[in-house]
Design an enzyme around this catalytic site. Structure first.
Site, PDB file in Angstrom:
ATOM      1  N   LYS A  14      12.433  12.702  -5.435  1.00  0.00           N
ATOM      2  CA  LYS A  14      11.644  13.942  -5.535  1.00  0.00           C
ATOM      3  C   LYS A  14      12.338  15.089  -4.790  1.00  0.00           C
ATOM      4  O   LYS A  14      12.467  16.185  -5.321  1.00  0.00           O
ATOM      5  CB  LYS A  14      10.234  13.731  -4.941  1.00  0.00           C
ATOM      6  CG  LYS A  14       9.438  12.639  -5.650  1.00  0.00           C
ATOM      7  CD  LYS A  14       8.019  12.530  -5.098  1.00  0.00           C
ATOM      8  CE  LYS A  14       7.921  12.047  -3.668  1.00  0.00           C
ATOM      9  NZ  LYS A  14       8.385  10.654  -3.445  1.00  0.00           N
ATOM     10  N   ARG A  90      -1.158  13.204  -3.842  1.00  0.00           N
ATOM     11  CA  ARG A  90      -0.944  11.758  -3.748  1.00  0.00           C
ATOM     12  C   ARG A  90      -2.224  10.976  -3.967  1.00  0.00           C
ATOM     13  O   ARG A  90      -2.197   9.743  -3.923  1.00  0.00           O
ATOM     14  CB  ARG A  90      -0.413  11.422  -2.350  1.00  0.00           C
ATOM     15  CG  ARG A  90       1.098  11.553  -2.227  1.00  0.00           C
ATOM     16  CD  ARG A  90       1.431  11.358  -0.757  1.00  0.00           C
ATOM     17  NE  ARG A  90       2.560  10.494  -0.570  1.00  0.00           N
ATOM     18  CZ  ARG A  90       3.800  10.932  -0.394  1.00  0.00           C
ATOM     19  NH1 ARG A  90       4.084  12.203  -0.437  1.00  0.00           N
ATOM     20  NH2 ARG A  90       4.767  10.066  -0.189  1.00  0.00           N
ATOM     21  N   ARG A 129      19.375   5.292   3.501  1.00  0.00           N
ATOM     22  CA  ARG A 129      19.110   6.560   4.197  1.00  0.00           C
ATOM     23  C   ARG A 129      18.688   6.304   5.648  1.00  0.00           C
ATOM     24  O   ARG A 129      19.071   7.040   6.544  1.00  0.00           O
ATOM     25  CB  ARG A 129      18.032   7.361   3.466  1.00  0.00           C
ATOM     26  CG  ARG A 129      17.762   8.702   4.139  1.00  0.00           C
ATOM     27  CD  ARG A 129      16.735   9.527   3.400  1.00  0.00           C
ATOM     28  NE  ARG A 129      15.519   8.759   3.217  1.00  0.00           N
ATOM     29  CZ  ARG A 129      14.529   9.108   2.421  1.00  0.00           C
ATOM     30  NH1 ARG A 129      14.621  10.214   1.708  1.00  0.00           N
ATOM     31  NH2 ARG A 129      13.462   8.375   2.311  1.00  0.00           N
ATOM     32  N   ARG A 135      15.950   8.379   9.572  1.00  0.00           N
ATOM     33  CA  ARG A 135      14.560   8.765   9.250  1.00  0.00           C
ATOM     34  C   ARG A 135      13.621   7.621   9.649  1.00  0.00           C
ATOM     35  O   ARG A 135      13.815   6.472   9.223  1.00  0.00           O
ATOM     36  CB  ARG A 135      14.426   9.123   7.757  1.00  0.00           C
ATOM     37  CG  ARG A 135      13.031   9.628   7.436  1.00  0.00           C
ATOM     38  CD  ARG A 135      12.940  10.268   6.078  1.00  0.00           C
ATOM     39  NE  ARG A 135      11.691   9.891   5.437  1.00  0.00           N
ATOM     40  CZ  ARG A 135      11.249  10.378   4.300  1.00  0.00           C
ATOM     41  NH1 ARG A 135      11.963  11.283   3.667  1.00  0.00           N
ATOM     42  NH2 ARG A 135      10.111   9.968   3.777  1.00  0.00           N
ATOM     43  N   ARG A 146       4.692   1.764   2.426  1.00  0.00           N
ATOM     44  CA  ARG A 146       4.690   3.010   1.639  1.00  0.00           C
ATOM     45  C   ARG A 146       4.600   2.678   0.151  1.00  0.00           C
ATOM     46  O   ARG A 146       3.903   3.358  -0.603  1.00  0.00           O
ATOM     47  CB  ARG A 146       5.970   3.820   1.915  1.00  0.00           C
ATOM     48  CG  ARG A 146       5.952   4.516   3.272  1.00  0.00           C
ATOM     49  CD  ARG A 146       7.354   4.828   3.763  1.00  0.00           C
ATOM     50  NE  ARG A 146       8.027   5.884   3.033  1.00  0.00           N
ATOM     51  CZ  ARG A 146       9.342   6.122   3.127  1.00  0.00           C
ATOM     52  NH1 ARG A 146      10.104   5.374   3.927  1.00  0.00           N
ATOM     53  NH2 ARG A 146       9.885   7.094   2.428  1.00  0.00           N
TER      54      ARG A 146
END
Ligand code: AP5
Ligand code: MG
Length: 190
Positions: A14, A90, A129, A135, A146
């Site tokens: 996204k 969401r 990542r 992160r 998630r």
């Protein structure tokens, strides 16, 4: 105005595709995840609350998210050509509220770009990542939460938007530029 929702599971691209759409069409970017991460970094009260949810992979409560959305929309430039909503809505209540808010601004949603990527690839991208950038929610335990939250609470929005004829299904696997070409084609055919 060209108002797009960038929709998809965690790690579906996204943010990556939003940047490219913004370069092409000059839109304003609202990434609710980025807004929350900035608050966490600055150590604000909102940041502390957000961190307690994000670190577990849970969604921030709708009422709080809707206040944040309204706040973000206040800072839209006057000559705004449109908005990319990245990671919002969401939940169904968020989607209903977004429609109301856009109406208040005298505009509406143009469409929903749905990036579809197999689960194994999502996990691999986020783990990579996590290693490269640190992160905080890119660790295996939070990633799996998630994804569960996505399936339980966010994926039903796909049907919601399909019912309105707004959902543009995009194969989000493969080369970033090739995916972007499909996104542009879907937007321009809309
Ligand atoms: P948010 O920041 O929105 O994160 P997310 O949905 O989990 O998605 P990501 O940002 O991880 O992935 P992305 O789809 O943007 O993909 P990206 O382009 O980065 O939300 C974080 C948290 O905030 C939520 O868990 C929740 O707690 C809270 N939150 C946010 N919004 C909320 C809301 N509305 N309501 C309630 N809570 C909310 O790509 C991922 C990686 O893959 C990158 O490293 C990228 O370089 C790479 N990549 C991209 N495209 C490709 C490709 N084609 N091939 C290979 N690699 C690729
Ligand atoms: Mg993102």
């Amino acid at each position: 105005m060209l108002n797009l929702v960038l929709f998809g599971a965690p790690g579906s691209g996204k943010g990556t595709q939003s940047e490219k759409i913004i370069d092409r069409y000059g839109l304003h970017h609202i990434s609710t995840g980025e807004v929350l991460r900035k608050q966490i970094k600055e150590g604000t009260e909102l940041g502390k609350i957000a961190d307690s949810y994000i670190s577990k992979g849970h969604l921030i409560p709708d009422d709080l998210m809707l206040d944040i959305l309204r706040q973000e929309l206040k800072s839209l430039p006057k000559d705004c050509k449109g908005v990319i909503f990245d990671g919002f809505p969401r939940t169904i209540p968020q989607a209903v509220e977004l429609e109301k808010v856009l109406e208040e601004y005298g505009t509406q949603l143009t469409g929903v770009v749905g990036l579809e990527v197999p689960e194994e690839e999502l996990v691999a991208r986020m783990l990579k990542r996590g290693k490269e950038t640190g992160r905080a929610d890119d660790n295996i335990e939070t990633i799996l939460n998630r994804l569960k939250v996505y399936h339980d609470q966010t994926e039903p929005l796909k049907e919601h938007y399909q019912g309105k004829g707004a959902y543009m299904q995009i194969d989000g696997l493969g080369d970033v530029n090739a995916i972007f070409d499909s996104v542009v084609k879907a937007i321009e055919d809309k």
